[in-house]
Design an enzyme around this catalytic site. Structure first.
Site, PDB file in Angstrom:
ATOM      1  N   HIS A 195     -36.093   9.045  -8.772  1.00 19.98           N
ATOM      2  CA  HIS A 195     -35.114   9.335  -9.827  1.00 19.98           C
ATOM      3  C   HIS A 195     -35.753   9.195 -11.217  1.00 19.98           C
ATOM      4  O   HIS A 195     -35.728  10.123 -12.026  1.00 19.98           O
ATOM      5  CB  HIS A 195     -33.917   8.386  -9.694  1.00 19.98           C
ATOM      6  N   GLU A 196     -36.341   8.041 -11.476  1.00 21.52           N
ATOM      7  CA  GLU A 196     -36.942   7.814 -12.796  1.00 21.52           C
ATOM      8  C   GLU A 196     -38.134   8.745 -12.989  1.00 21.52           C
ATOM      9  O   GLU A 196     -38.409   9.186 -14.109  1.00 21.52           O
ATOM     10  CB  GLU A 196     -37.368   6.352 -12.965  1.00 21.52           C
TER      11      GLU A 196
ATOM     12  N   HIS B 250     -36.868  11.856 -14.498  1.00 23.24           N
ATOM     13  CA  HIS B 250     -36.689  11.711 -15.957  1.00 23.24           C
ATOM     14  C   HIS B 250     -38.053  11.818 -16.654  1.00 23.24           C
ATOM     15  O   HIS B 250     -38.185  12.442 -17.699  1.00 23.24           O
ATOM     16  CB  HIS B 250     -36.106  10.331 -16.289  1.00 23.24           C
TER      17      HIS B 250
ATOM     18  N   GLU C  86     -29.899  13.787 -16.491  1.00 29.02           N
ATOM     19  CA  GLU C  86     -29.521  13.397 -15.123  1.00 29.02           C
ATOM     20  C   GLU C  86     -29.703  14.559 -14.150  1.00 29.02           C
ATOM     21  O   GLU C  86     -29.943  14.344 -12.970  1.00 29.02           O
ATOM     22  CB  GLU C  86     -28.081  12.884 -15.079  1.00 29.02           C
TER      23      GLU C  86
HETATM   24 ZN    ZN Z   1     -30.960   8.454 -14.589  1.00 24.70          ZN
END
Ligand code: ZN
Length: 500
Positions: free
Chosen positions: A264-265, A268, A294
């Site tokens: 997830h990170e 980003h 997101e």
């Molecule tokens: Zn996030």
């Protein structure tokens, strides 16, 4: 003033803003990662000064004059310059409309509220936090008027996190989610549950650290420009497109927790690393909105990371890192386990399918709080009722209920919907990407380079140059949540063997 001079002044102004921001972020990062426990005092003093100085810089009458001059010469500016002026103008006007004493009072309130919220959460004592929530709501209602007095207060707040988004659109979006997903979740609940017990064997943190390095390598993250640290709550912090940091948290009893935090990170991080060089040190550097950000993190985490081809691709290596723990497990069992659906109490631990309902509940409550239809005192009661209604779970106490998230104590009202929007944007992007690329062939080979290149070309490179709706439209057409609900329906009907 000559135009050339003014442009130089605008460059310098933005570089100074960048420098203040970088200093604040570096102090924050130090505080939550490596700084010894009782060292916060000095950082607090320094952060207070830096925040005051950057506010002064932005609201300086000279800045106002400079912006007016550049606006008069708008026709002579290129697209990038025009957009810089627009963004600076918006920030300048907003900041200038907030009376300094109210700004200070609010900053203090948020600081106190955070402290009280921590204590209230620990002891599950909503009554302790309630007066702060009341005042935070009052302030946000007032600030909404400073942000944009032509909008309804909650619309003005939503616009701060996802420009162009409002209640009308979100009501339609969540209605679609509710209509399509609640019956699906109910059907999944009646189907044979998948086994994920092996995810909860003992997974030593050291092996998990090496596994994180491997995952970042698979994602194609250049480690000379992206570091990884450890914090209680994972996050991504960007200094520039050549210096991004992510963090994770290792739970030795749950190997999937850090695995999916890192992916997830990492999503980003890839976004931030992909922003164009010529936007650096300006207000256009860095990812666009919370929703678009997101969309990228959840794209890698769920659409790619929780897909069967991805799990199959990384599983052999995973078995090398955890030979004992995974010796009797197959890739298919792993795929099913990381997609196990279980309606639960805590948003951050929710599975992909029920996640949006957690967000929807918060949206409903915020909308009514800011709209004045709901009093702070009534929040626990409404929270518990909505969890029963949408997720079929009983909330035992407020710590596992309305006190679980830090957003409200931090004064962030209107933030939550971006999580759900991001998930839905991502599904639509995937649909379009599949027309252009052999997405699943690449994932099966463990090669995400073309996927990232596609996202970079359509989204990442632009930083803050375009509006959220334009970025989504350019990447995959007019936003339509049906792509998202269709994707979830297909995936989870197959996993749970539902007859559809
Ligand atoms: Zn996030």
């Amino acid at each position: 003033m000559e135009l050339e001079q003014a442009l130089q002044a605008a460059d310098l102004l933005q570089k100074k803003m960048f420098a203040y921001g970088m200093a604040e972020s570096a102090l924050y990062l130090d505080g939550v990662t490596v700084a010894p426990k009782d060292t916060a005092e000095g950082r607090g003093v320094a952060l207070g000064i830096l925040a005051g100085e950057s506010q002064k810089l932005l609201t300086d009458p000279e800045t106002g004059k400079l912006l007016s001059f550049l606006e008069e010469h708008r026709e002579e500016l290129d697209t990038v310059r025009r957009r810089q002026v627009e963004v600076l103008r918006r920030e300048y006007d907003q900041m200038s409309r907030i009376p300094p004493e109210e700004y200070m009072e609010y900053a203090k309130l948020v600081n106190d509220a955070d402290d009280v919220w921590h204590r209230a959460k620990e002891t599950s004592d909503f009554a302790l936090f309630c007066p702060y929530l009341k005042r935070l709501v009052e302030f946000n209602r007032k600030f909404a008027g400073y942000y944009d007095c032509t909008k309804k207060p909650y619309d003005a707040l939503l616009n701060e996190y996802e420009r162009g988004m409002d209640m009308e659109r979100l009501d339609r979006f969540f209605a679609e989610i509710r209509e399509k997903l609640t019956p699906l979740i109910r059907a999944v609940g009646q189907a044979q549950q998948v086994d994920d017990s092996f995810l909860h064997r003992k997974y030593p943190a050291d092996a998990q650290r090496r596994f994180s390095d491997y995952l970042m390598e698979v994602m194609g993250i250049d480690r000379t420009h992206c570091g990884i640290g450890e914090t209680e709550h994972p996050f991504t912090l960007n200094f520039t497109n050549k210096d991004v940091r992510i963090t994770t948290n290792y739970d030795e009893d749950n190997v999937a927790s850090s695995m999916y935090s890192v992916i997830h990170e990492g999503g980003h991080a890839l976004y931030e690393l992909g922003v164009r060089d010529d936007l650096q040190y300006t207000v256009l550097a860095g990812g666009l909105s919370m929703g678009v950000h997101e969309s990228q993190s959840r794209f890698y985490e769920n659409l790619i990371g929780r897909s069967r081809p991805f799990v199959q691709a990384v599983f052999p290596k995973m078995q090398e890192f955890f030979p004992e723990q995974l010796k009797d497990v197959t890739a298919e069992q792993m795929y099913l386990a990381v997609n196990r659906v279980q309606p639960s109490l805590i948003r951050t631990e929710a599975d992909e399918l029920t996640y949006c309902l957690h967000v929807m509940i918060r949206y409903e409550i915020e909308k009514q709080l800011i709209g004045g239809m709901l009093e702070a005192e009534e929040v626990p009661e409404v929270w518990n009722r909505l969890y029963r209604e949408y997720l079929g779970v009983e909330v035992p106490d407020d710590r596992n209920g309305c006190l679980q998230d830090s957003h409200w104590s931090g004064g962030s009202f209107g933030y939550f919907p971006s999580y759900a929007l991001g998930s839905a944007y991502g599904a639509q992007m995937l649909h379009c990407m599949e027309q252009d690329l052999d997405v699943w062939g690449d994932v099966r080979r463990g090669d995400l380079s073309q996927i990232t290149a596609w996202l970079r070309g359509k989204i990442h490179q632009y930083g803050n140059l375009l509006e959220p709706a334009d970025i989504v439209r350019n990447a995959c057409g007019e936003f339509d949540p049906a792509y998202y609900t269709d994707y979830l329906t297909k995936k989870y009907s197959e996993i749970y063997g539902l007859d559809r």
